[in-house]
Write a protein that holds these residues in place. Structure first.
Motif, PDB file in Angstrom:
ATOM      1  N   GLN A   1      -2.621  -9.717   4.601  1.00  0.00           N
ATOM      2  CA  GLN A   1      -3.574  -8.917   5.388  1.00  0.00           C
ATOM      3  C   GLN A   1      -2.857  -8.088   6.453  1.00  0.00           C
ATOM      4  O   GLN A   1      -3.202  -6.933   6.689  1.00  0.00           O
ATOM      5  CB  GLN A   1      -4.618  -9.831   6.063  1.00  0.00           C
TER       6      GLN A   1
ATOM      7  N   ARG B   1      -1.484  -4.665   5.569  1.00  0.00           N
ATOM      8  CA  ARG B   1      -2.381  -3.513   5.297  1.00  0.00           C
ATOM      9  C   ARG B   1      -2.298  -2.430   6.364  1.00  0.00           C
ATOM     10  O   ARG B   1      -2.084  -1.256   6.033  1.00  0.00           O
ATOM     11  CB  ARG B   1      -3.823  -3.992   5.129  1.00  0.00           C
TER      12      ARG B   1
ATOM     13  N   ALA C   1      -4.503 -14.458  -2.652  1.00  0.00           N
ATOM     14  CA  ALA C   1      -5.429 -13.622  -1.881  1.00  0.00           C
ATOM     15  C   ALA C   1      -6.812 -14.255  -1.845  1.00  0.00           C
ATOM     16  O   ALA C   1      -7.559 -14.098  -0.876  1.00  0.00           O
ATOM     17  CB  ALA C   1      -5.497 -12.219  -2.475  1.00  0.00           C
TER      18      ALA C   1
ATOM     19  N   ALA D   1      -6.176  -0.072   2.585  1.00  0.00           N
ATOM     20  CA  ALA D   1      -7.253  -1.056   2.454  1.00  0.00           C
ATOM     21  C   ALA D   1      -7.408  -1.382   0.980  1.00  0.00           C
ATOM     22  O   ALA D   1      -7.868  -2.452   0.608  1.00  0.00           O
ATOM     23  CB  ALA D   1      -8.555  -0.487   3.011  1.00  0.00           C
TER      24      ALA D   1
ATOM     25  N   ARG E   1      -1.667 -15.684   3.019  1.00  0.00           N
ATOM     26  CA  ARG E   1      -2.837 -14.777   2.995  1.00  0.00           C
ATOM     27  C   ARG E   1      -2.857 -13.883   4.224  1.00  0.00           C
ATOM     28  O   ARG E   1      -3.098 -12.685   4.141  1.00  0.00           O
ATOM     29  CB  ARG E   1      -4.142 -15.585   2.960  1.00  0.00           C
ATOM     30  N   GLU E   2      -2.581 -14.485   5.370  1.00  0.00           N
ATOM     31  CA  GLU E   2      -2.559 -13.705   6.608  1.00  0.00           C
ATOM     32  C   GLU E   2      -1.483 -12.607   6.523  1.00  0.00           C
ATOM     33  O   GLU E   2      -1.713 -11.465   6.926  1.00  0.00           O
ATOM     34  CB  GLU E   2      -2.268 -14.636   7.795  1.00  0.00           C
TER      35      GLU E   2
END
Ligand SMILES: *Cc1c(COP(=O)(O)O)cnc(C)c1O
Length: 388
Positions: free
Chosen positions: A60, A63, A253, A69, A56-57
């Motif tokens: 992120q 992005r 996610a 975003a 998940r990190e």
């Protein structure tokens, strides 16, 4: 394979004591020690909560690197080429043509993979070493209806960086999706997927992200996701079909777990680490690439070498120069390697034999650039060429 005189010559001990040459190549690029460390770790169970948190990190961390975003991020096992194939398999309707906007060998690859998948495509080629002519692109898009344009942000064979925002805007005006190969761009160049209105942006770790090979990374925005979800044709692939990956990535996610194929845990962990370093470096990273490119190109000009790429179209992580008359790319690369620096002979479809590529993307320093220039100067001095 011959070992005479090359790096493989001598006994094992002699080889081990020789200093490793400096690789100034487009990829794979140099890994930071902490990234290498993650590669050596035992891969965690794929349901391990720490691993899932790291996935998940990683999603992120991508992005800011891709400037999105809005995009939904995919991390999929495979090479960069597998990533290109994945976009084609997942998003292109076999019944409608796509337009390849080619600035070098990677445009040719888009075309070749489409044709081997039985997908219809046409190609518009830029002049060698130049970006695409926007009027010509507009006129092609007016002449025929295309479902998508396939382009290359930075083509490492020509050193050309495309005007992605302008090309995407043209595609949009004519109702075509934009699929962008950013494999040699993200991590060296500023990428702004949302601002540029790019539907699908692809990259992979072993180039400017200074990460491990073996994964490709995709971000899909709304229109591309809609195609994926609403398509009525059957995709010509299985492992690479993002439609099958979508529920997995959405589960990840959301903090959950879903299985499609075993994720290569060590690769994901190493990628996470390389992205942390990139995000920590922030805007300094693109400034560093710009400064190194300028340092290198000033040095090449002083040496009397001419760049292949037009001034307005140059990328910041790769430099392609023409060899002096009478010197072939392969022999120049071999001579430079004897001075401790590895460069790569050209790969441009029409200029491979007379161009050399220098990769300065990822973790390079001014000292690396200076060593490269010194090795090139020493190598050129060995050739009997007229001045100028
Ligand atoms: C390296 C590269 C690829 C292919 O990546 P592989 O991992 O070698 O398959 C595709 N596009 C661009 C622009 C590249 O630089």
């Amino acid at each position: 394979m011959t070992t005479r005189g090359g790096d493989g010559a001598g006994t094992t001990e002699e080889r081990a004591s020789r200093p490793a040459p400096l690789a100034m190549v487009v990829g794979p690029t140099r890994l930071a020690p902490s990234v290498r460390g993650r590669l050596a770790d035992q891969a965690p169970p794929i349901t391990d909560h720490r691993f899932l948190a790291e996935v998940r990190e990683t999603m992120q961390l991508l992005r800011p690197v891709l400037g999105t975003a809005e995009g939904e991020v995919f991390i999929v096992p495979g090479s960069g080429t597998a990533g290109m194939e994945s976009l084609a398999v997942s998003l292109l309707d076999p019944g409608r043509p796509a337009l390849v906007l080619s600035t070098g060998m990677w445009g040719e690859r888009w075309q070749e993979l489409c044709s081997s998948l039985g997908l219809s495509s046409r190609v518009l080629r830029a002049e060698p070493g130049r970006g695409l002519d926007l009027d010509e692109v507009a006129s092609r898009l007016r002449d025929e209806s295309y479902q998508a344009v396939l382009l290359t942000d930075v083509d490492s064979s020509s050193g050309v960086r495309a005007d992605v925002a302008a090309l995407t805007a043209l595609a949009r005006r004519h109702g075509a999706l934009s699929l962008v190969d950013g494999i040699a761009a993200a991590g060296a160049e500023e990428v702004r997927q949302d601002d540029w209105d790019v539907d699908a942006y692809l990259t992979s770790p072993p180039k400017a992200l200074s990460g491990p090979g073996g994964l490709f990374l995709v971000s899909l925005r709304t229109r591309a996701l809609r195609v994926l979800i609403e398509r009525t044709w059957s995709p010509r692939g299985y492992s690479l079909d993002l439609g099958r990956w979508l529920p997995v990535m959405r589960a990840l996610a959301a903090g959950g777990f879903a299985y499609f194929q075993t994720p290569p845990g060590s690769l994901v962990s190493a990628l996470a680490e390389s992205l942390r370093l990139i995000v920590a470096e922030g805007g300094e990273r693109t400034r560093r690439h710009t400064a190194l490119a300028a340092r290198l190109r000033n040095g090449l000009a002083t040496t009397g070498l001419r760049l292949f790429t037009a001034a307005a179209d140059r990328a910041h992580g790769v430099t392609v120069f023409r060899t002096p008359t009478g010197i072939g790319a392969a022999e120049l690369v071999a001579a430079v390697e004897r001075h401790g620096v590895v460069l790569q002979a050209g790969t441009h479809p029409t200029a491979a034999k007379h161009t050399v590529r220098i990769g300065h993307l990822g973790n390079h320093t001014a000292d690396d650039v200076d060593r490269t220039l010194a090795a090139l100067g020493a190598a050129l001095a060995e050739f009997d060429v007229p001045d100028g």
